[in-house]
Design a protein around this motif. Structure first.
Motif, PDB file in Angstrom:
ATOM      1  N   ALA A 102       0.412  -1.344  -0.194  1.00 20.42           N
ATOM      2  CA  ALA A 102       0.030  -0.279   0.268  1.00 20.42           C
ATOM      3  C   ALA A 102       0.600   1.196  -0.229  1.00 20.42           C
ATOM      4  N   ASP A 103       1.448   1.184   1.036  1.00 22.34           N
ATOM      5  CA  ASP A 103       2.797   2.895   0.981  1.00 22.34           C
ATOM      6  C   ASP A 103       3.568   2.911  -0.156  1.00 22.34           C
ATOM      7  N   THR A 104       4.303   1.554  -1.067  1.00 23.83           N
ATOM      8  CA  THR A 104       4.871   1.454  -2.022  1.00 23.83           C
ATOM      9  C   THR A 104       3.963   2.003  -3.330  1.00 23.83           C
ATOM     10  N   LEU A 105       2.998   1.921  -3.677  1.00 28.95           N
ATOM     11  CA  LEU A 105       2.377   2.715  -4.597  1.00 28.95           C
ATOM     12  C   LEU A 105       1.346   3.647  -4.120  1.00 28.95           C
ATOM     13  N   GLU A 106       1.298   3.981  -2.810  1.00 25.62           N
ATOM     14  CA  GLU A 106       0.179   5.063  -3.001  1.00 25.62           C
ATOM     15  C   GLU A 106       1.224   6.554  -2.072  1.00 25.62           C
ATOM     16  N   CYS A 107       2.685   6.298  -1.836  1.00 23.97           N
ATOM     17  CA  CYS A 107       3.961   7.504  -1.846  1.00 23.97           C
ATOM     18  C   CYS A 107       3.302   8.514  -2.934  1.00 23.97           C
ATOM     19  N   GLY A 108       2.932   8.385  -4.514  1.00 25.69           N
ATOM     20  CA  GLY A 108       3.817   9.166  -4.737  1.00 25.69           C
ATOM     21  C   GLY A 108       4.150   8.388  -5.966  1.00 25.69           C
ATOM     22  N   GLN A 109       5.034   8.145  -5.819  1.00 25.66           N
ATOM     23  CA  GLN A 109       6.046   7.286  -7.323  1.00 25.66           C
ATOM     24  C   GLN A 109       4.915   6.902  -8.601  1.00 25.66           C
ATOM     25  N   CYS A 110       3.746   6.438  -8.701  1.00 25.61           N
ATOM     26  CA  CYS A 110       3.475   5.730 -10.018  1.00 25.61           C
ATOM     27  C   CYS A 110       2.272   6.016 -10.055  1.00 25.61           C
ATOM     28  N   PHE A 111       1.014   6.085 -10.692  1.00 24.71           N
ATOM     29  CA  PHE A 111      -0.445   6.456 -10.858  1.00 24.71           C
ATOM     30  C   PHE A 111      -1.495   5.441 -10.973  1.00 24.71           C
ATOM     31  N   GLU A 119      -8.752  -4.113   1.487  1.00 28.12           N
ATOM     32  CA  GLU A 119      -7.111  -3.670   2.377  1.00 28.12           C
ATOM     33  C   GLU A 119      -6.660  -4.216   1.431  1.00 28.12           C
ATOM     34  N   GLN A 120      -5.276  -4.758   1.860  1.00 29.47           N
ATOM     35  CA  GLN A 120      -3.734  -4.788   1.197  1.00 29.47           C
ATOM     36  C   GLN A 120      -4.446  -5.392  -0.271  1.00 29.47           C
ATOM     37  N   GLU A 121      -4.822  -5.238  -1.254  1.00 27.44           N
ATOM     38  CA  GLU A 121      -5.327  -5.752  -2.377  1.00 27.44           C
ATOM     39  C   GLU A 121      -5.103  -4.680  -3.884  1.00 27.44           C
ATOM     40  N   TYR A 122      -4.582  -4.745  -4.174  1.00 29.60           N
ATOM     41  CA  TYR A 122      -4.354  -4.010  -5.532  1.00 29.60           C
ATOM     42  C   TYR A 122      -4.232  -4.644  -6.911  1.00 29.60           C
ATOM     43  N   LEU A 123      -4.911  -3.862  -7.839  1.00 26.13           N
ATOM     44  CA  LEU A 123      -5.445  -4.019  -9.161  1.00 26.13           C
ATOM     45  C   LEU A 123      -3.590  -3.252  -9.615  1.00 26.13           C
ATOM     46  N   ILE A 124      -2.705  -3.754 -10.499  1.00 25.95           N
ATOM     47  CA  ILE A 124      -1.149  -2.811 -10.547  1.00 25.95           C
ATOM     48  C   ILE A 124      -1.311  -2.782 -11.905  1.00 25.95           C
ATOM     49  N   ALA A 125      -0.817  -1.640 -12.539  1.00 30.30           N
ATOM     50  CA  ALA A 125      -0.396  -1.881 -14.078  1.00 30.30           C
ATOM     51  C   ALA A 125       0.893  -1.253 -14.864  1.00 30.30           C
ATOM     52  N   SER A 126       1.567  -1.409 -15.596  1.00 30.62           N
ATOM     53  CA  SER A 126       2.618  -0.757 -15.259  1.00 30.62           C
ATOM     54  C   SER A 126       3.364  -1.438 -17.091  1.00 30.62           C
ATOM     55  N   GLY A 127       3.361  -0.767 -17.803  1.00 31.11           N
ATOM     56  CA  GLY A 127       3.777  -0.583 -18.826  1.00 31.11           C
ATOM     57  C   GLY A 127       2.105  -1.784 -19.857  1.00 31.11           C
ATOM     58  N   GLN A 128       2.635  -2.555 -20.501  1.00 34.34           N
ATOM     59  CA  GLN A 128       1.283  -3.015 -20.778  1.00 34.34           C
ATOM     60  C   GLN A 128       1.090  -4.773 -20.299  1.00 34.34           C
ATOM     61  N   LYS A 129       1.352  -4.467 -18.767  1.00 33.36           N
ATOM     62  CA  LYS A 129       0.959  -5.513 -18.612  1.00 33.36           C
ATOM     63  C   LYS A 129       0.926  -5.216 -16.991  1.00 33.36           C
ATOM     64  N   MET A 130      -0.339  -6.191 -16.529  1.00 31.82           N
ATOM     65  CA  MET A 130      -1.298  -5.789 -15.286  1.00 31.82           C
ATOM     66  C   MET A 130      -0.913  -7.322 -14.552  1.00 31.82           C
ATOM     67  N   ILE A 131      -1.677  -6.872 -12.648  1.00 29.25           N
ATOM     68  CA  ILE A 131      -1.607  -7.994 -12.458  1.00 29.25           C
ATOM     69  C   ILE A 131      -2.103  -7.618 -10.734  1.00 29.25           C
ATOM     70  N   GLY A 165     -11.615  -3.948 -17.432  1.00 25.70           N
ATOM     71  CA  GLY A 165     -11.855  -2.645 -17.725  1.00 25.70           C
ATOM     72  C   GLY A 165     -10.429  -1.560 -18.082  1.00 25.70           C
ATOM     73  N   ARG A 166      -9.176  -1.999 -18.001  1.00 22.45           N
ATOM     74  CA  ARG A 166      -8.456  -1.517 -17.338  1.00 22.45           C
ATOM     75  C   ARG A 166      -7.397  -1.857 -18.643  1.00 22.45           C
ATOM     76  N   TYR A 167      -7.359  -0.789 -18.841  1.00 25.36           N
ATOM     77  CA  TYR A 167      -5.512  -0.078 -20.373  1.00 25.36           C
ATOM     78  C   TYR A 167      -4.031  -0.308 -20.477  1.00 25.36           C
ATOM     79  N   GLY A 168      -3.935  -1.136 -21.179  1.00 28.95           N
ATOM     80  CA  GLY A 168      -2.081  -0.645 -20.536  1.00 28.95           C
ATOM     81  C   GLY A 168      -1.814   0.871 -20.818  1.00 28.95           C
ATOM     82  N   PHE A 169      -0.424   1.248 -20.589  1.00 33.62           N
ATOM     83  CA  PHE A 169       0.026   2.438 -21.178  1.00 33.62           C
ATOM     84  C   PHE A 169       0.311   2.786 -22.551  1.00 33.62           C
ATOM     85  N   PRO A 170       0.275   3.317 -23.191  1.00 36.09           N
ATOM     86  CA  PRO A 170       0.837   3.139 -24.525  1.00 36.09           C
ATOM     87  C   PRO A 170       1.208   3.243 -24.949  1.00 36.09           C
ATOM     88  N   THR A 171       2.340   2.641 -25.964  1.00 34.72           N
ATOM     89  CA  THR A 171       3.623   2.493 -26.455  1.00 34.72           C
ATOM     90  C   THR A 171       4.060   4.088 -27.336  1.00 34.72           C
TER      91      THR A 171
END
Length: 287
Positions: free
Chosen positions: A17-26, A33-45, A145-151
């Motif tokens: 939670a703190d790593t995601l929400e400390c302002g370095q990624c969007f 609680e304690q569970e997130y959907l995360i996207a980076s580039g064209q991947k998601m987890i 419903g989530r999209y990858g970051f465009p190349t």
DNA sequence: ATCCAGGATCTCC
DNA sequence: GGAGATCATGGA
């Protein structure tokens, strides 16, 4: 090839939670609680943390797991790192104690570059919204419903006018230059990763709309240049306030002190300070 | 409502 | 070369 639906990984000194929400990624969405959907580039987890365990859902291969382990910087000894930094002074110790589970992420270059170009003179909630707009307009649907970051290739049809229509404002022309440079081979990743930090910074500074602060964020958050100390208004405030007992100190003096105190760990120190200052309003009127 | 945002650039001198 | 204005927009 491992094919488990869920993969569990042990972690220490880590807070999802703190790593995601400390302002370095969007690009993250809290599922519960304690569970997130995360996207980076064209991947998601989808990831869930329970104490010192991370559960990766639908991480169907070692390759996938390796990508996210690297993304979260899971294998670094943050315990040792924090001990070193905390010994420096009481302020740093307090900032670390405030959010001891923050890691520095390793983000996709193009996403990081565009995101921090958008960050200038902007709020984090709105940055997230603008990034999401770009993903929905130019990116590929990943699922849920989530999209990858465009190349850069996917954005090659973008125009300044269109980007302004999408609400990017004065940053539209900056994004256009970044796309243009990326698509014309002026930002070859394989070469960039080999460059010395100073040379790489100058390369990034050649992009219209990328100044020292944005360049340093890219260096830290996507190239792993952990000696870099991105200094925004919050970091400037907290450094000026605590270390110089002044309202505002010249940037060069801050860089010099950061280098002396934190050395090659300056980037980590910066993120602890940033998060601490922003969440506690340090240096702001009344803070 | 009106202030201001994880800045960078342009415009003066 | 350094201070000050300007930039678009919406979240708080």
């Amino acid at each position: 090839m491992v094919m488990e639906k869920e993969i569990i990984v042990g972690v220490s000194d880590f807070s999802l939670a703190d790593t995601l929400e400390c302002g370095q990624c969007f690009r993250y969405w809290k599922v519960e609680e304690q569970e997130y959907l995360i996207a980076s580039g064209q991947k998601m987890i989808r990831v869930r943390q329970k104490e010192n365990e991370l559960t990766f859902y639908d991480a169907s291969s070692e390759k996938v797991l390796n990508y996210w382990s690297n993304f979260f910087d899971i294998n670094r000894d943050y315990g040792k790192l924090k001990q070193t930094l905390s010994a420096e002074d009481a302020i740093m110790a307090e900032a670390i104690a405030f959010a001891p589970g923050v890691h520095i992420l390793k983000q996709d270059f193009f996403e990081c570059m565009i995101s921090f170009i958008l960050s200038q003179n902007n709020h984090i909630p709105r940055i997230k919204k603008m990034v999401e707009t770009l993903c929905q307009t130019y990116g590929t649907l990943l699922g849920e419903g989530r999209y990858g970051f465009p190349t850069a290739e996917q954005m090659q049809g973008a125009t300044e006018e269109k980007l302004r229509e999408l609400g990017m404002g004065f940053r539209a022309k900056y994004i256009m230059d970044a796309i243009k440079k990326a698509n014309s081979g002026q930002l070859p990743l394989a070469d960039l990763v080999q460059m010395e930090t100073e040379e790489l910074r100058n390369k990034l500074l050649s992009i219209y709309g990328v100044g020292r602060k944005v360049a340093d964020c890219i260096l830290l958050f996507s190239f792993g240049r952990h000696e870099v100390f991105p200094t925004d208004v919050w970091v400037k405030r907290v450094m000026s306030y605590y270390y110089f007992q002044k309202e505002e100190v010249p940037l060069q003096e801050i860089f010099q002190l950061a280098q002396e105190k934190y050395g090659d760990n300056a980037g980590f120190a910066q993120q602890y300070l940033f998060h601490y200052a922003r969440k506690n309003g340090i240096g702001k009127k009344g803070g």
